[in-house]
Design a protein around this motif. Structure first.
Motif, PDB file in Angstrom:
ATOM      1  N   ALA A  20      55.611  47.958 113.063  1.00  0.00           N
ATOM      2  CA  ALA A  20      56.240  48.501 114.266  1.00  0.00           C
ATOM      3  C   ALA A  20      57.265  49.572 113.907  1.00  0.00           C
ATOM      4  CB  ALA A  20      56.895  47.369 115.050  1.00  0.00           C
ATOM      5  N   ARG A  21      57.997  49.363 112.842  1.00  0.00           N
ATOM      6  CA  ARG A  21      59.022  50.334 112.451  1.00  0.00           C
ATOM      7  C   ARG A  21      58.399  51.621 111.924  1.00  0.00           C
ATOM      8  NH1 ARG A  21      61.090  48.082 115.420  1.00  0.00           N
ATOM      9  NH2 ARG A  21      62.885  46.705 115.376  1.00  0.00           N
ATOM     10  N   ARG A  22      57.302  51.532 111.202  1.00  0.00           N
ATOM     11  CA  ARG A  22      56.628  52.744 110.719  1.00  0.00           C
ATOM     12  C   ARG A  22      56.122  53.594 111.884  1.00  0.00           C
ATOM     13  NH1 ARG A  22      54.366  53.555 105.347  1.00  0.00           N
ATOM     14  NH2 ARG A  22      54.840  51.833 103.958  1.00  0.00           N
ATOM     15  N   LEU A  23      55.628  52.916 112.922  1.00  0.00           N
ATOM     16  CA  LEU A  23      55.067  53.629 114.057  1.00  0.00           C
ATOM     17  C   LEU A  23      56.141  54.312 114.889  1.00  0.00           C
ATOM     18  CD1 LEU A  23      52.385  51.024 115.142  1.00  0.00           C
ATOM     19  CD2 LEU A  23      51.952  53.251 114.107  1.00  0.00           C
ATOM     20  N   GLY A  24      57.374  53.825 114.791  1.00  0.00           N
ATOM     21  CA  GLY A  24      58.484  54.489 115.458  1.00  0.00           C
ATOM     22  C   GLY A  24      58.499  54.262 116.954  1.00  0.00           C
ATOM     23  N   GLY A  25      58.901  55.317 117.667  1.00  0.00           N
ATOM     24  CA  GLY A  25      59.069  55.209 119.111  1.00  0.00           C
ATOM     25  C   GLY A  25      60.520  55.423 119.480  1.00  0.00           C
ATOM     26  N   SER A  26      60.764  55.710 120.739  1.00  0.00           N
ATOM     27  CA  SER A  26      62.119  55.934 121.230  1.00  0.00           C
ATOM     28  C   SER A  26      62.219  55.361 122.629  1.00  0.00           C
ATOM     29  CB  SER A  26      62.454  57.438 121.236  1.00  0.00           C
ATOM     30  OG  SER A  26      63.732  57.664 121.780  1.00  0.00           O
ATOM     31  N   GLY A  27      63.112  54.390 122.798  1.00  0.00           N
ATOM     32  CA  GLY A  27      63.215  53.796 124.115  1.00  0.00           C
ATOM     33  C   GLY A  27      64.296  52.751 124.204  1.00  0.00           C
ATOM     34  N   ASP A  28      64.343  52.091 125.353  1.00  0.00           N
ATOM     35  CA  ASP A  28      65.359  51.074 125.617  1.00  0.00           C
ATOM     36  C   ASP A  28      64.795  49.655 125.540  1.00  0.00           C
ATOM     37  OD1 ASP A  28      67.293  53.089 126.235  1.00  0.00           O
ATOM     38  OD2 ASP A  28      66.367  53.309 128.211  1.00  0.00           O
ATOM     39  N   ILE A  29      63.482  49.528 125.671  1.00  0.00           N
ATOM     40  CA  ILE A  29      62.858  48.200 125.659  1.00  0.00           C
ATOM     41  C   ILE A  29      61.873  48.141 124.500  1.00  0.00           C
ATOM     42  CG2 ILE A  29      61.399  46.592 126.943  1.00  0.00           C
ATOM     43  CD1 ILE A  29      62.556  47.710 129.517  1.00  0.00           C
ATOM     44  N   TRP A  30      62.172  47.270 123.539  1.00  0.00           N
ATOM     45  CA  TRP A  30      61.345  47.157 122.328  1.00  0.00           C
ATOM     46  C   TRP A  30      60.675  45.786 122.311  1.00  0.00           C
ATOM     47  CZ3 TRP A  30      60.854  51.098 118.705  1.00  0.00           C
ATOM     48  CH2 TRP A  30      61.662  52.230 118.940  1.00  0.00           C
ATOM     49  N   ALA A  33      57.373  44.200 118.140  1.00  0.00           N
ATOM     50  CA  ALA A  33      57.392  43.660 116.781  1.00  0.00           C
ATOM     51  C   ALA A  33      57.553  42.145 116.727  1.00  0.00           C
ATOM     52  CB  ALA A  33      58.513  44.320 115.977  1.00  0.00           C
ATOM     53  N   ASN A  34      57.388  41.465 117.868  1.00  0.00           N
ATOM     54  CA  ASN A  34      57.537  40.007 117.932  1.00  0.00           C
ATOM     55  C   ASN A  34      58.890  39.546 117.397  1.00  0.00           C
ATOM     56  OD1 ASN A  34      54.990  40.046 118.988  1.00  0.00           O
ATOM     57  ND2 ASN A  34      53.975  39.175 117.199  1.00  0.00           N
ATOM     58  N   GLU A  35      59.901  40.380 117.646  1.00  0.00           N
ATOM     59  CA  GLU A  35      61.264  40.015 117.266  1.00  0.00           C
ATOM     60  C   GLU A  35      61.896  39.204 118.388  1.00  0.00           C
ATOM     61  OE1 GLU A  35      62.217  44.253 115.021  1.00  0.00           O
ATOM     62  OE2 GLU A  35      62.126  44.080 117.197  1.00  0.00           O
ATOM     63  N   SER A  36      62.975  38.523 118.063  1.00  0.00           N
ATOM     64  CA  SER A  36      63.737  37.811 119.072  1.00  0.00           C
ATOM     65  C   SER A  36      64.752  38.761 119.705  1.00  0.00           C
ATOM     66  CB  SER A  36      64.479  36.628 118.437  1.00  0.00           C
ATOM     67  OG  SER A  36      65.365  36.037 119.373  1.00  0.00           O
ATOM     68  N   PRO A  37      65.024  38.626 120.996  1.00  0.00           N
ATOM     69  CA  PRO A  37      66.035  39.470 121.623  1.00  0.00           C
ATOM     70  C   PRO A  37      67.460  39.002 121.361  1.00  0.00           C
ATOM     71  CG  PRO A  37      65.122  37.985 123.249  1.00  0.00           C
ATOM     72  CD  PRO A  37      64.348  37.755 121.984  1.00  0.00           C
ATOM     73  N   SER A 210      62.011  34.769 110.745  1.00  0.00           N
ATOM     74  CA  SER A 210      62.040  36.045 111.459  1.00  0.00           C
ATOM     75  C   SER A 210      61.845  35.910 112.960  1.00  0.00           C
ATOM     76  CB  SER A 210      60.955  36.988 110.911  1.00  0.00           C
ATOM     77  OG  SER A 210      61.217  37.349 109.583  1.00  0.00           O
ATOM     78  N   LYS A 211      61.124  34.924 113.399  1.00  0.00           N
ATOM     79  CA  LYS A 211      60.701  34.863 114.798  1.00  0.00           C
ATOM     80  C   LYS A 211      61.624  33.970 115.627  1.00  0.00           C
ATOM     81  CE  LYS A 211      57.249  37.212 113.134  1.00  0.00           C
ATOM     82  NZ  LYS A 211      57.223  38.667 113.250  1.00  0.00           N
ATOM     83  N   ILE A 326      46.711  45.142 124.766  1.00  0.00           N
ATOM     84  CA  ILE A 326      48.054  45.457 124.289  1.00  0.00           C
ATOM     85  C   ILE A 326      48.757  44.147 123.986  1.00  0.00           C
ATOM     86  CG2 ILE A 326      50.302  46.455 124.909  1.00  0.00           C
ATOM     87  CD1 ILE A 326      48.854  48.357 126.796  1.00  0.00           C
ATOM     88  N   ARG A 327      49.470  44.116 122.873  1.00  0.00           N
ATOM     89  CA  ARG A 327      50.286  42.935 122.550  1.00  0.00           C
ATOM     90  C   ARG A 327      51.713  43.190 123.031  1.00  0.00           C
ATOM     91  NH1 ARG A 327      51.870  41.712 116.519  1.00  0.00           N
ATOM     92  NH2 ARG A 327      53.645  42.943 117.212  1.00  0.00           N
ATOM     93  N   ILE A 328      52.224  42.255 123.801  1.00  0.00           N
ATOM     94  CA  ILE A 328      53.562  42.382 124.367  1.00  0.00           C
ATOM     95  C   ILE A 328      54.448  41.265 123.824  1.00  0.00           C
ATOM     96  CG2 ILE A 328      54.940  42.543 126.476  1.00  0.00           C
ATOM     97  CD1 ILE A 328      52.396  43.262 127.997  1.00  0.00           C
ATOM     98  N   SER A 329      55.475  41.625 123.081  1.00  0.00           N
ATOM     99  CA  SER A 329      56.433  40.628 122.623  1.00  0.00           C
ATOM    100  C   SER A 329      57.251  40.140 123.814  1.00  0.00           C
ATOM    101  CB  SER A 329      57.379  41.225 121.575  1.00  0.00           C
ATOM    102  OG  SER A 329      56.664  41.737 120.470  1.00  0.00           O
ATOM    103  N   VAL A 330      57.697  38.896 123.741  1.00  0.00           N
ATOM    104  CA  VAL A 330      58.509  38.327 124.816  1.00  0.00           C
ATOM    105  C   VAL A 330      59.973  38.622 124.519  1.00  0.00           C
ATOM    106  CG1 VAL A 330      59.176  36.230 126.035  1.00  0.00           C
ATOM    107  CG2 VAL A 330      56.809  36.522 125.240  1.00  0.00           C
ATOM    108  N   GLY A 331      60.612  39.382 125.399  1.00  0.00           N
ATOM    109  CA  GLY A 331      62.020  39.703 125.243  1.00  0.00           C
ATOM    110  C   GLY A 331      62.883  38.845 126.143  1.00  0.00           C
ATOM    111  N   ASN A 332      64.088  39.344 126.458  1.00  0.00           N
ATOM    112  CA  ASN A 332      64.926  38.629 127.410  1.00  0.00           C
ATOM    113  C   ASN A 332      64.385  38.839 128.821  1.00  0.00           C
ATOM    114  OD1 ASN A 332      65.968  41.132 128.407  1.00  0.00           O
ATOM    115  ND2 ASN A 332      67.488  41.161 126.756  1.00  0.00           N
ATOM    116  N   ARG A 333      64.965  38.136 129.793  1.00  0.00           N
ATOM    117  CA  ARG A 333      64.405  38.186 131.145  1.00  0.00           C
ATOM    118  C   ARG A 333      64.466  39.602 131.727  1.00  0.00           C
ATOM    119  NH1 ARG A 333      62.613  34.549 135.093  1.00  0.00           N
ATOM    120  NH2 ARG A 333      62.172  33.323 133.225  1.00  0.00           N
TER     121      ARG A 333
END
Length: 350
Positions: A20-30, A33-37, A210-211, A326-333
């Motif tokens: 996910a980090r190699r692919l980059g991107g610019s935004g407010d909602i990430w 990468a299946n990270e925890s919020p 990590s998760k 599309i794979r969508i990681s679960v973030g905060n509400r």
């Protein structure tokens, strides 16, 4: 450039893992990468940074052994579960002679790690319902030393049937190790294979902080296996694989207070996953696959177009090797609500 000719041919021809980090991107909602919020606070001691760390810090090993329900002799800690993958390949596979086997669609680092060490790869795709194709695996075990199985599987999110894992362990007994990647098992601990370690000496389990533990930036993983396997891995691991601050933070995360916080956050993410799944399932033409980790695989009528629109509007998700998904990681509400609302708006326009 002439200097690249000095590199191994295999490395020159390789395509690196597109993290996910190699692919980059610019935004407010990430949510890619299946990270925890959650960003939790920890205390770091600085009075030992002038000394090398212990190869396998006893306090950390014991803390994770207690959490996982195994003995300390069955635990090895490393720089994420990714290093555990590499250690297993280095310890058990002869370059240009042995092979690993994995079942796509699944985590891409199994193949890349093998290629890096000149170890062949064999693929046996998952079945239509994303389960193991046991007959095909049986037919492809020649020269295979390691069979990698991810459960919950990334990117599909489903669990591999326990009876199939046991059948695979029986099938490979005395021939190969079965490596069950349980990076997301903390979201469904009842599905762990850890209780099978006493029954199957060829079982290896990969784990990570990590998760569910919200420590992706810490790079702390674990390999669970019988003592003989752990001793072999200790022969090939780097002298000081676990930095002192990593040990300090990981031990805090595995303390009673840390475990209680993780349990609460896992429940929160599970609720958000259910919210996201319910909301997406109501959209016309959308299929949401059952997920047991902190992410969902979702099929859209035009996944690529939607992905790019989301990307352009600062909502960074993850392309999937599964067609139109599309794979969508679960973030905060808040992140889940905004993502769902944007997707709903885009689909309604079409």
């Amino acid at each position: 450039m002439a200097i690249t000719k000095l590199a191994r041919k295999k490395v020159r021809e390789m395509t690196p893992y597109q993290s996910a980090r190699r692919l980059g991107g610019s935004g407010d909602i990430w949510l890619n990468a299946n990270e925890s919020p959650f960003a939790n606070e920890y205390n770091i001691k600085c009075d030992r940074l002038n000394r090398y760390s212990t190869c396998q810090p006893q306090e950390l090993i014991q803390a994770y052994a207690d959490y996982a329900g195994v003995s300390a002799e069955q635990v090895l800690t490393s720089r994420g579960a990714d290093e555990g993958i590499e250690l297993l390949i280095r310890a058990f596979c002869e370059p240009k002679q042995d092979s690993i086997l994995y079942c796509p669609p699944t985590y891409g680092m199994y193949a890349i790690s093998a290629e890096t060490f000149d170890v062949d790869t064999k693929t046996v795709p998952l079945t239509a319902d994303w389960q193991l194709d046991l007959p095909a695996i049986r037919d492809n075990l020649d020269s295979v030393k390691l069979v990698f199985v991810c459960s919950p599987n990334n990117p599909t999110g489903n669990l591999i049937k326990r009876r199939d894992l046991e059948a695979l362990l029986d099938m490979t007994a005395g021939k190969a190790l079965v490596v069950v990647d349980e990076a997301y098992i903390d979201f469904c601990p009842e599905a762990s294979t850890v209780d099978l370690l006493s029954q199957y000496p060829n079982l290896v389990i990969l784990r990570t902080l990590s998760k569910a533990f919200a420590l992706a930036g810490l790079r702390c993983g674990f390999t669970l296996a019988n003592q003989e396997i752990i001793k072999l891995l200790l022969k090939v691991i780097a002298p000081y694989p676990v930095p002192v601050p990593v040990t300090d933070i990981a031990v805090q995360a595995l303390s009673p207070a840390g475990l209680a916080k993780t349990k609460f956050q896992v429940l929160d993410l599970s609720a958000n996953r259910a919210y996201l799944q319910a909301g997406l399932s109501m959209l016309e033409g959308v299929t949401v696959f059952d997920g047991y980790g902190n992410y969902l695989l979702v099929k859209f009528p035009d996944a690529e177009g939607l992905f790019n629109t989301l990307w352009d509007h600062g909502i960074i998700l993850r392309r999937s090797p599964v067609e139109n998904c599309i794979r969508i990681s679960v973030g905060n509400r808040d992140e889940c609500e905004k993502t769902l609302a944007f997707i709903r708006e885009q689909l309604n326009q079409n």
